[in-house]
Enzyme design. Structure first.
Site: not given
Length: 212
Positions: A40, A109, A138
Site C-alpha cells: 500500500r 474492496s 481513508k
C-alpha cells in the site's frame, strides 16, 4: 497462493509502523506466518513505491508469500507482483484481468452484497469486506461506523470466493469476523504498529484459524 488458504493478510503502511521501515515489518510478518502481503504505502511517490515493491517482491518470493499491489495495475506489472487489489473507484476488475492475465490474483474492496456480487461476476478472486469496525483509513468504505459482522456474513453467503474482513480488526475481534464467514482478515496497524509484528502476525493467524 490460493486465497482460500489465507488467514493473516498484511497491508503495508510505513506511516503506521511506529517509525520502522516497511521492509522490516514485512520481514517480521513473514517470520510470523503471514499468508499474503499487500503493498500500500500510498503516501510514497510512484518511483519510491516501485523501489519498495522490488524489495518486497524479493522477500515475498523467497518465502513463497503472495504479493499484491494496492490500486495500481501498472505497478503490479512492473514489479511482477502476484496480483492487484482494487477499490470501487479504481480500474474495473475485468480491465485489470485483461492487463495482468489469467494467472493474476485480483481482489476488490466491497461493502455491500451488490458490490460483492458485481465484483465476483467481473472475475475477482477474493473480496475485501469492510470497514467491519471503525477505522481511520481513508481507503475503506463506511470507515467511520463500520458495517459489522452481520454484513460480512451476508456477503460471505452471497459469493463463492474468499472474503477478508478489513477495518479495525485485530486479535481481539478477528474471531468474530472469521465466525461470520470471513476467510481471514486484512490488517494494517494490528501488525505494523505492534510492538512485536512477528508475534502479532502469529497471534492473529492463530485466532482466525481457531475461529474457523
Amino acid at each position: 497462493m490460493n486465497p482460500t488458504g489465507w488467514r493473516a493478510y498484511l497491508v503495508t503502511q510505513g506511516s503506521l509502523s511506529a517509525g520502522r521501515d516497511t521492509t522490516s515489518i514485512v520481514e517480521a510478518a513473514i517470520a510470523g506466518g503471514v499468508d499474503a502481503v499487500q503493498l500500500r504505502d500510498k503516501d510514497r511517490s510512484a518511483r519510491d513505491r516501485y523501489r519498495l515493491g522490488r524489495r518486497l517482491r524479493d522477500l515475498t518470493a523467497a518465502a513463497d508469500v503472495p504479493l499484491i499491489v494496492n490500486d495500481r495495475v501498472d505497478l503490479a506489472a512492473a514489479i511482477d507482483a502476484d496480483g492487484v487489489h482494487l477499490g470501487q473507484s479504481d480500474l474495473p476488475v475485468a480491465v485489470a484481468r485483461d492487463r495482468l492475465g489469467d494467472g493474476a490474483i485480483l481482489g476488490c474492496s466491497t461493502s455491500t452484497v451488490a458490490e460483492a456480487e458485481a465484483a465476483r461476476s467481473a472475475g475477482a478472486d477474493y473480496l475485501g469486506v469492510g470497514a467491519v469496525y471503525g477505522t481511520d483509513s481513508k481507503d475503506v468504505p463506511d470507515a467511520t461506523n463500520g458495517i459489522g459482522t452481520d454484513r460480512v456474513a451476508a456477503i460471505a453467503d452471497a459469493v463463492d470466493v474468499p472474503v477478508f474482513g478489513i477495518g479495525g480488526i485485530d486479535a481481539t475481534n478477528a474471531d468474530a469476523v472469521a465466525a461470520a464467514g470471513a476467510t481471514g482478515a486484512a490488517v494494517i496497524s494490528a501488525i505494523t504498529a505492534a510492538e512485536d509484528p512477528e508475534a502479532a502476525t502469529a497471534t492473529l493467524r492463530e485466532v482466525i484459524e481457531d475461529a474457523r
